[in-house]
Design an enzyme around this catalytic site. Structure first.
Site, PDB file in Angstrom:
ATOM      1  N   LYS A  35       0.844  -1.212   0.000  1.00  0.00           N
ATOM      2  CA  LYS A  35       0.000   0.000   0.000  1.00  0.00           C
ATOM      3  C   LYS A  35       0.871   1.251   0.000  1.00  0.00           C
ATOM      4  CE  LYS A  35      -1.629   1.853   3.905  1.00  0.00           C
ATOM      5  NZ  LYS A  35      -1.545   3.288   4.222  1.00  0.00           N
ATOM      6  N   ASN A  36       1.769   1.349   0.978  1.00  0.00           N
ATOM      7  CA  ASN A  36       2.550   2.585   1.093  1.00  0.00           C
ATOM      8  C   ASN A  36       3.575   2.728  -0.025  1.00  0.00           C
ATOM      9  OD1 ASN A  36       1.057   3.290   3.268  1.00  0.00           O
ATOM     10  ND2 ASN A  36       2.613   2.808   4.813  1.00  0.00           N
ATOM     11  N   ARG A 111      -4.389  11.064   4.097  1.00  0.00           N
ATOM     12  CA  ARG A 111      -3.341  12.056   4.238  1.00  0.00           C
ATOM     13  C   ARG A 111      -2.293  11.967   3.120  1.00  0.00           C
ATOM     14  NH1 ARG A 111       1.094  13.089   6.150  1.00  0.00           N
ATOM     15  NH2 ARG A 111       1.484  15.026   7.275  1.00  0.00           N
ATOM     16  N   CYS A 135      -5.100  13.797  12.667  1.00  0.00           N
ATOM     17  CA  CYS A 135      -5.200  12.376  12.329  1.00  0.00           C
ATOM     18  C   CYS A 135      -5.063  11.570  13.609  1.00  0.00           C
ATOM     19  CB  CYS A 135      -4.108  12.093  11.310  1.00  0.00           C
ATOM     20  SG  CYS A 135      -3.289  10.559  11.404  1.00  0.00           S
ATOM     21  N   ARG A 140       0.528  15.599  12.465  1.00  0.00           N
ATOM     22  CA  ARG A 140       1.312  15.193  11.288  1.00  0.00           C
ATOM     23  C   ARG A 140       1.542  16.395  10.369  1.00  0.00           C
ATOM     24  NH1 ARG A 140      -1.004   9.646   8.977  1.00  0.00           N
ATOM     25  NH2 ARG A 140       1.027   9.604   7.951  1.00  0.00           N
ATOM     26  N   ASP A 326       4.725   1.400  12.050  1.00  0.00           N
ATOM     27  CA  ASP A 326       3.538   0.740  11.495  1.00  0.00           C
ATOM     28  C   ASP A 326       3.371  -0.707  11.993  1.00  0.00           C
ATOM     29  OD1 ASP A 326       2.949   3.061  10.211  1.00  0.00           O
ATOM     30  OD2 ASP A 326       3.591   2.406   8.220  1.00  0.00           O
ATOM     31  N   ARG A 418      -8.521   0.030   4.746  1.00  0.00           N
ATOM     32  CA  ARG A 418      -7.632   0.990   4.063  1.00  0.00           C
ATOM     33  C   ARG A 418      -6.306   0.332   3.710  1.00  0.00           C
ATOM     34  NH1 ARG A 418      -7.034   6.580   6.996  1.00  0.00           N
ATOM     35  NH2 ARG A 418      -5.758   6.760   5.149  1.00  0.00           N
TER      36      ARG A 418
END
Ligand code: EPZ
Length: 443
Positions: A35-36, A111, A135, A140, A326, A418
């Site tokens: 994802k990232n 974001r 958030c 952030r 994470d 997500r």
């Protein structure tokens, strides 16, 4: 993109997970695309003059939001593949003039939308992107993103909650992008993308070293941009006037892999985590060793074996190659089972502890002391209703539910959707008993 695919990826129906705990997990779990890693690369497609094909894109709601933003900016976006399949193939073409505004309604949902700032500015000479705002994982800011873009010559103002950026031309420069909590991943990505179309050479000092930055660099190279040093604290980009198209495959998701490895430590049995890159998970293996969790590291797999007694550990989250923030919440779920006092200090997002109160609802004994959580492990967890607050917090609640006695119901699981592809299906294949049902409470 077929409408059905879009609406299923962005499914907003209120759902909950019902977990019947106490099952020992065994078998193989396949890791999806990152994802990232995918998010900045999808936004970097704005830079290309020719169409881009992206493969192994995970079918997640954050990806759906990104594709929606790209469509609204005027790019043509087509998707092939089913949402239930592991990876989508996405074709993106950015012909002609694009919209330059990413509105609040989009950016507040995700974001990472801030990543359209650099590429839009580089391609259009202007960009108007809503400030992301607060958030669940804490404050952030985006000051370092703006600092880097200003160094390339952008005129940036904040007006009415929007970042208004303009630049007739961007010119390569040297900029330093670390802040009080270390380097910034998406800030480094944003400046790399803008620098790809700037005149001359840009050097980013204090750059983030995360694998997602190496992935973005490989994509920019595929578009014809010389990039050196990605994965170190100094990245050098030689800007190009025109960027070609590319066919690119997303790398596996290291955080998803880490989550299932920690699940193996918590609730295995023996779990084989297949299709990951173990070289990105060294800090996690160090923690497994210290907890006394047997694991075998292959070229693209990890086998982890659960043991009856886990040793508590003292861990601090840090930028890569340190232990990832994470995976902090997921490690905390594991430490509720260790015999004795474990410590986790959060050095990237000192307020990222919303899961503590929810884990305590399940019977965990965790106390927060500043940026440190003190976990008194080894006490029995019992199923309860809990609320997901952010993506990784949700994963930790699912994990705790797997070892809790009785039934755990997790509300607000849209957070989970997500970032985890079919998590309950993947866990059920390992022997878990999890159902996704309509949430009558409507929260
Ligand atoms: C990325 O966010 C990830 N998001 C996050 O993953 C991850 O937690 C984070 O990196 C750290 O690894 C995506 O890749 C989409 P940062 P990013 O800028 O880049 C401070 C998940 O669960 N900072 O590296 O936005 C910041 O407050 C998500 O998948 C500034 O001070 O994070 C933090 O303390 C959540 N000024 C530290 O730097 C800035 O301008 C690192 O943040 C930017 C950041």
């Amino acid at each position: 993109m077929p409408a059905a695919t879009i609406s299923r990826m962005g499914n907003t129906q209120v759902q909950q997970l019902e977990i019947h705990g106490g099952k020992v997990l065994n078998g193989t779990v396949e890791i999806s695309g990152s994802k990232n890693g995918s998010l900045p690369i999808l936004f970097a497609s704005i830079l290309a003059e020719e169409p881009v094909t992206l493969r192994n894109v995970p079918p997640l709601s954050d990806i759906h939001t990104t594709l929606k933003i790209l469509s609204e900016l005027g790019l043509s976006v087509e998707s092939q593949g089913e949402v239930d399949a592991d990876g989508l193939t996405i074709r993106i073409a950015a012909a002609g003039e694009l919209e330059a505004t990413a509105p609040y309604d989009m950016v507040r949902r995700m974001r990472a939308s801030i990543c359209c700032l650099g590429p839009l500015l580089a391609r259009q000479g202007r960009a108007r992107v809503s400030l992301p705002g607060g958030c669940a994982i804490g404050d952030r800011p985006v000051d370092l993103h703006l600092k880097g873009l200003r160094a390339l010559g952008a005129d940036i103002r904040i007006e009415h909650g929007y970042i208004e950026a303009r630049a007739d031309r961007l010119v390569g420069a040297t900029t330093y992008l670390s802040g009080p909590f270390g380097p910034t991943v998406l800030g480094t990505a944003n400046v790399m993308m803008a620098a790809s179309r700037a005149e001359g050479v840009t050097t980013i000092e204090g750059a983030a070293c995360e694998p997602e930055i190496r992935g973005l660099a490989r994509f920019l190279q595929a578009l014809g941009v010389p990039v050196e040093g990605a994965g170190t604290h100094q990245v050098r980009i030689e800007g190009q006037p025109n960027l070609r198209g590319a066919d690119f495959t997303m790398p596996p998701d290291r955080i998803e892999a880490g989550t299932y490895i920690l699940t193996g430590a918590l609730a295995g049995g023996e779990i084989r985590v297949e299709g990951c890159d173990p070289s990105e998970l060294r800090s996690l293996f160090d923690v497994l060793e210290r907890m006394g969790v047997p694991h075998e590291i292959g070229e693209d797999y990890v086998i982890v074996t659960g043991v009856p007694r886990l040793k508590p550990v003292d861990v601090a989250t840090l930028p890569f190659p340190g232990f990832p923030t994470d995976l902090q919440a997921q490690l905390m779920a594991v430490l509720t089972r260790a015999q004795g006092i474990g410590l986790i200090t959060e050095k990237v997002y000192p307020d990222r502890f919303m899961h503590v109160a929810e884990l305590n609802r399940l019977g965990a004994r965790i106390r927060k002391e500043g940026p440190t959580a003190i976990i008194d492990g080894g006490h029995r967890l019992s199923g309860a209703d809990v609320m997901a607050s952010d993506l990784r917090a949700s994963a930790s609640l699912v994990m705790a539910g797997l070892i809790a006695e009785g039934t755990t119901r997790i509300h607000r699981i849209y957070h989970l959707d997500r970032g985890y592809v079919n998590m309950e299906k993947k866990l059920n294949r390992l022997g878990a008993k999890i159902e996704r049902i309509h949430d009558e409470s409507g929260v």
